[in-house]
Scaffold this motif. Sequence first.
Motif, PDB file in Angstrom:
ATOM      1  N   MET A 199       0.844  -1.195   0.000  1.00 54.07           N
ATOM      2  CA  MET A 199       0.000   0.000   0.000  1.00 54.07           C
ATOM      3  C   MET A 199       0.868   1.229   0.000  1.00 54.07           C
ATOM      4  SD  MET A 199      -2.891   0.784   2.829  1.00 54.07           S
ATOM      5  CE  MET A 199      -3.367   2.421   3.253  1.00 54.07           C
ATOM      6  N   CYS A 200       0.268   2.374  -0.204  1.00 56.86           N
ATOM      7  CA  CYS A 200       1.027   3.602  -0.346  1.00 56.86           C
ATOM      8  C   CYS A 200       1.465   4.201   0.988  1.00 56.86           C
ATOM      9  CB  CYS A 200       0.191   4.635  -1.108  1.00 56.86           C
ATOM     10  SG  CYS A 200      -1.485   4.788  -0.474  1.00 56.86           S
ATOM     11  N   PHE A 201       1.135   3.602   2.142  1.00 61.48           N
ATOM     12  CA  PHE A 201       1.411   4.231   3.430  1.00 61.48           C
ATOM     13  C   PHE A 201       2.546   3.580   4.214  1.00 61.48           C
ATOM     14  CE2 PHE A 201      -3.260   4.880   2.760  1.00 61.48           C
ATOM     15  CZ  PHE A 201      -3.136   6.182   2.297  1.00 61.48           C
ATOM     16  N   SER A 202       2.824   2.301   4.039  1.00 61.08           N
ATOM     17  CA  SER A 202       3.905   1.631   4.754  1.00 61.08           C
ATOM     18  C   SER A 202       4.109   0.234   4.181  1.00 61.08           C
ATOM     19  CB  SER A 202       3.581   1.521   6.250  1.00 61.08           C
ATOM     20  OG  SER A 202       2.516   0.606   6.460  1.00 61.08           O
ATOM     21  N   ALA A 203       5.281  -0.344   4.514  1.00 62.64           N
ATOM     22  CA  ALA A 203       5.558  -1.705   4.063  1.00 62.64           C
ATOM     23  C   ALA A 203       4.578  -2.691   4.690  1.00 62.64           C
ATOM     24  CB  ALA A 203       6.996  -2.082   4.430  1.00 62.64           C
ATOM     25  N   THR A 204       4.291  -2.490   5.965  1.00 60.84           N
ATOM     26  CA  THR A 204       3.362  -3.381   6.666  1.00 60.84           C
ATOM     27  C   THR A 204       1.994  -3.369   6.004  1.00 60.84           C
ATOM     28  OG1 THR A 204       4.499  -2.988   8.764  1.00 60.84           O
ATOM     29  CG2 THR A 204       2.270  -3.895   8.888  1.00 60.84           C
ATOM     30  N   ALA A 205       1.502  -2.171   5.677  1.00 57.66           N
ATOM     31  CA  ALA A 205       0.198  -2.059   5.027  1.00 57.66           C
ATOM     32  C   ALA A 205       0.218  -2.679   3.642  1.00 57.66           C
ATOM     33  CB  ALA A 205      -0.213  -0.591   4.945  1.00 57.66           C
ATOM     34  N   SER A 206       1.325  -2.519   2.928  1.00 61.58           N
ATOM     35  CA  SER A 206       1.437  -3.097   1.585  1.00 61.58           C
ATOM     36  C   SER A 206       1.374  -4.608   1.627  1.00 61.58           C
ATOM     37  CB  SER A 206       2.749  -2.653   0.933  1.00 61.58           C
ATOM     38  OG  SER A 206       2.757  -1.288   0.648  1.00 61.58           O
ATOM     39  N   PHE A 207       2.164  -5.203   2.501  1.00 62.05           N
ATOM     40  CA  PHE A 207       2.179  -6.665   2.601  1.00 62.05           C
ATOM     41  C   PHE A 207       0.876  -7.191   3.192  1.00 62.05           C
ATOM     42  CE2 PHE A 207       6.929  -6.000   2.723  1.00 62.05           C
ATOM     43  CZ  PHE A 207       7.146  -6.528   1.460  1.00 62.05           C
ATOM     44  N   LEU A 242       0.259  -9.159  -6.136  1.00 59.45           N
ATOM     45  CA  LEU A 242       1.657  -9.115  -6.557  1.00 59.45           C
ATOM     46  C   LEU A 242       2.146  -7.675  -6.640  1.00 59.45           C
ATOM     47  CD1 LEU A 242       4.061 -10.807  -7.484  1.00 59.45           C
ATOM     48  CD2 LEU A 242       3.160 -10.702  -9.814  1.00 59.45           C
ATOM     49  N   GLN A 243       1.302  -6.799  -7.178  1.00 61.04           N
ATOM     50  CA  GLN A 243       1.686  -5.392  -7.280  1.00 61.04           C
ATOM     51  C   GLN A 243       1.839  -4.759  -5.901  1.00 61.04           C
ATOM     52  OE1 GLN A 243      -1.193  -2.719  -8.998  1.00 61.04           O
ATOM     53  NE2 GLN A 243       0.343  -1.180  -9.475  1.00 61.04           N
ATOM     54  N   GLN A 244       0.888  -5.033  -4.996  1.00 58.74           N
ATOM     55  CA  GLN A 244       0.964  -4.456  -3.658  1.00 58.74           C
ATOM     56  C   GLN A 244       2.179  -4.969  -2.893  1.00 58.74           C
ATOM     57  OE1 GLN A 244      -1.073  -1.894  -2.350  1.00 58.74           O
ATOM     58  NE2 GLN A 244      -1.446  -1.891  -4.557  1.00 58.74           N
ATOM     59  N   ALA A 245       2.512  -6.236  -3.086  1.00 63.41           N
ATOM     60  CA  ALA A 245       3.706  -6.795  -2.434  1.00 63.41           C
ATOM     61  C   ALA A 245       4.964  -6.100  -2.956  1.00 63.41           C
ATOM     62  CB  ALA A 245       3.788  -8.298  -2.689  1.00 63.41           C
ATOM     63  N   SER A 246       4.977  -5.791  -4.249  1.00 64.05           N
ATOM     64  CA  SER A 246       6.144  -5.109  -4.819  1.00 64.05           C
ATOM     65  C   SER A 246       6.315  -3.718  -4.225  1.00 64.05           C
ATOM     66  CB  SER A 246       6.026  -5.031  -6.347  1.00 64.05           C
ATOM     67  OG  SER A 246       5.019  -4.117  -6.755  1.00 64.05           O
ATOM     68  N   THR A 303      -8.011  14.515  -4.588  1.00 67.45           N
ATOM     69  CA  THR A 303      -7.635  14.650  -3.178  1.00 67.45           C
ATOM     70  C   THR A 303      -6.156  14.371  -2.918  1.00 67.45           C
ATOM     71  OG1 THR A 303      -8.302  12.353  -2.745  1.00 67.45           O
ATOM     72  CG2 THR A 303      -9.956  14.080  -2.356  1.00 67.45           C
ATOM     73  N   GLN A 304      -5.547  13.478  -3.734  1.00 67.97           N
ATOM     74  CA  GLN A 304      -4.135  13.125  -3.535  1.00 67.97           C
ATOM     75  C   GLN A 304      -3.450  12.988  -4.888  1.00 67.97           C
ATOM     76  OE1 GLN A 304      -3.269  10.248  -0.310  1.00 67.97           O
ATOM     77  NE2 GLN A 304      -5.482   9.979  -0.124  1.00 67.97           N
ATOM     78  N   ARG A 305      -3.489  14.067  -5.651  1.00 63.24           N
ATOM     79  CA  ARG A 305      -3.001  14.007  -7.033  1.00 63.24           C
ATOM     80  C   ARG A 305      -1.520  13.637  -7.107  1.00 63.24           C
ATOM     81  NH1 ARG A 305      -4.573  18.877 -10.988  1.00 63.24           N
ATOM     82  NH2 ARG A 305      -6.558  18.264 -10.048  1.00 63.24           N
ATOM     83  N   GLU A 306      -0.723  14.120  -6.171  1.00 67.59           N
ATOM     84  CA  GLU A 306       0.715  13.890  -6.232  1.00 67.59           C
ATOM     85  C   GLU A 306       1.075  12.413  -6.097  1.00 67.59           C
ATOM     86  OE1 GLU A 306       2.971  16.023  -3.307  1.00 67.59           O
ATOM     87  OE2 GLU A 306       4.612  16.386  -4.718  1.00 67.59           O
ATOM     88  N   THR A 307       0.256  11.688  -5.339  1.00 67.62           N
ATOM     89  CA  THR A 307       0.517  10.254  -5.132  1.00 67.62           C
ATOM     90  C   THR A 307      -0.558   9.398  -5.806  1.00 67.62           C
ATOM     91  OG1 THR A 307      -0.707  10.269  -3.033  1.00 67.62           O
ATOM     92  CG2 THR A 307       1.660  10.700  -2.940  1.00 67.62           C
ATOM     93  N   TRP A 308      -1.161   9.918  -6.862  1.00 69.26           N
ATOM     94  CA  TRP A 308      -2.285   9.274  -7.536  1.00 69.26           C
ATOM     95  C   TRP A 308      -1.967   7.845  -7.966  1.00 69.26           C
ATOM     96  CZ3 TRP A 308      -3.609   8.957 -13.185  1.00 69.26           C
ATOM     97  CH2 TRP A 308      -4.949   8.602 -13.381  1.00 69.26           C
ATOM     98  N   VAL A 309      -0.791   7.653  -8.572  1.00 68.73           N
ATOM     99  CA  VAL A 309      -0.417   6.334  -9.083  1.00 68.73           C
ATOM    100  C   VAL A 309      -0.441   5.293  -7.967  1.00 68.73           C
ATOM    101  CG1 VAL A 309       1.461   4.971 -10.073  1.00 68.73           C
ATOM    102  CG2 VAL A 309       0.953   7.231 -11.006  1.00 68.73           C
ATOM    103  N   SER A 310       0.152   5.638  -6.840  1.00 67.75           N
ATOM    104  CA  SER A 310       0.237   4.695  -5.727  1.00 67.75           C
ATOM    105  C   SER A 310      -1.098   4.521  -5.010  1.00 67.75           C
ATOM    106  CB  SER A 310       1.296   5.174  -4.727  1.00 67.75           C
ATOM    107  OG  SER A 310       1.348   4.328  -3.611  1.00 67.75           O
ATOM    108  N   THR A 311      -1.742   5.645  -4.687  1.00 69.45           N
ATOM    109  CA  THR A 311      -2.964   5.590  -3.875  1.00 69.45           C
ATOM    110  C   THR A 311      -4.128   4.965  -4.635  1.00 69.45           C
ATOM    111  OG1 THR A 311      -2.216   7.621  -2.778  1.00 69.45           O
ATOM    112  CG2 THR A 311      -4.493   6.953  -2.392  1.00 69.45           C
ATOM    113  N   TRP A 312      -4.293   5.321  -5.908  1.00 67.49           N
ATOM    114  CA  TRP A 312      -5.393   4.736  -6.686  1.00 67.49           C
ATOM    115  C   TRP A 312      -5.194   3.236  -6.854  1.00 67.49           C
ATOM    116  CZ3 TRP A 312      -6.529   5.385 -12.610  1.00 67.49           C
ATOM    117  CH2 TRP A 312      -7.784   4.835 -12.890  1.00 67.49           C
ATOM    118  N   CYS A 313      -3.952   2.824  -7.099  1.00 68.67           N
ATOM    119  CA  CYS A 313      -3.704   1.390  -7.253  1.00 68.67           C
ATOM    120  C   CYS A 313      -4.065   0.633  -5.977  1.00 68.67           C
ATOM    121  CB  CYS A 313      -2.237   1.141  -7.611  1.00 68.67           C
ATOM    122  SG  CYS A 313      -1.862   1.397  -9.365  1.00 68.67           S
ATOM    123  N   PHE A 314      -3.804   1.261  -4.825  1.00 67.84           N
ATOM    124  CA  PHE A 314      -4.152   0.605  -3.566  1.00 67.84           C
ATOM    125  C   PHE A 314      -5.662   0.416  -3.447  1.00 67.84           C
ATOM    126  CE2 PHE A 314      -5.745   1.442   0.766  1.00 67.84           C
ATOM    127  CZ  PHE A 314      -5.428   0.211   1.328  1.00 67.84           C
TER     128      PHE A 314
END
Length: 226
Positions: free
Chosen positions: A1-9, A45-49, A189-200
């Motif tokens: 996820m876009c906020f931390s490794a723990t959240a991503s995994f 797989l994408q979120q784990a990456s 709302t979060q245009r700067e991190t759009w790629v990461s946040t939308w994918c999450f």
Amino acid sequence: MCFSATASFGSATLLLVGGALCTTHAIKNDKTYLLLAITPLLFALQQASEGVVWIGYNENFTLLTTTASIFYLFFALFFWLTWIPIVAFSLETKKWKKVFFITLIVIGFVFGLYLWAPILLETGPRHLLKTSVCGHSLCYITSDYSLFAITAGHIIYSLLGFLFLLSSNRIFRKFWALVMLLGVIVYFTQRETWVSTWCFFAALSTLWIYFLLINDYKAKMKKQDS
């Protein structure tokens, strides 16, 4: 996820479970939905990456950060633009829309390659990749990208996404409408991190596929019994 490794995994694990449920259901009850059903597994797989990106960034391991970022952006910039119209095509029943989605597959492939290949090959004016933390999220914007180029890319990417809503399949449309709604909200709302946040959020929305498939199956069974 876009906020931390723990959240991503953590989200990747959740998606693996959800994807396994979707895939099992599709195999047992309706293989027509198999490509849609495995989509949560691909998002896992994408979120784990991105979890690996966080590890590399936090440990100041540049090679790991860059490699994982390139892999993450493979999905964000290239893969989904090709995969989603493939899924829509696999579920389509109308001939002219099948041709339409084949066209979108080709367009998505070419445009996705245009976005991602320079990052992979580290060549051309758009090759520089700089992964950083913007607020509490990851952003993957290179210094070589002009504001116009970024905005134009977002517009084309979004327009292609909205075209996928022309699918005749009700389950796919419901799922993808949610993804696009989240994309619009995140963009404003979060245009700067759009790629990461939308994918999450798009990744988590794939969990809804299971409930859509279950409800559709129950409705069909009830119809057969009546």
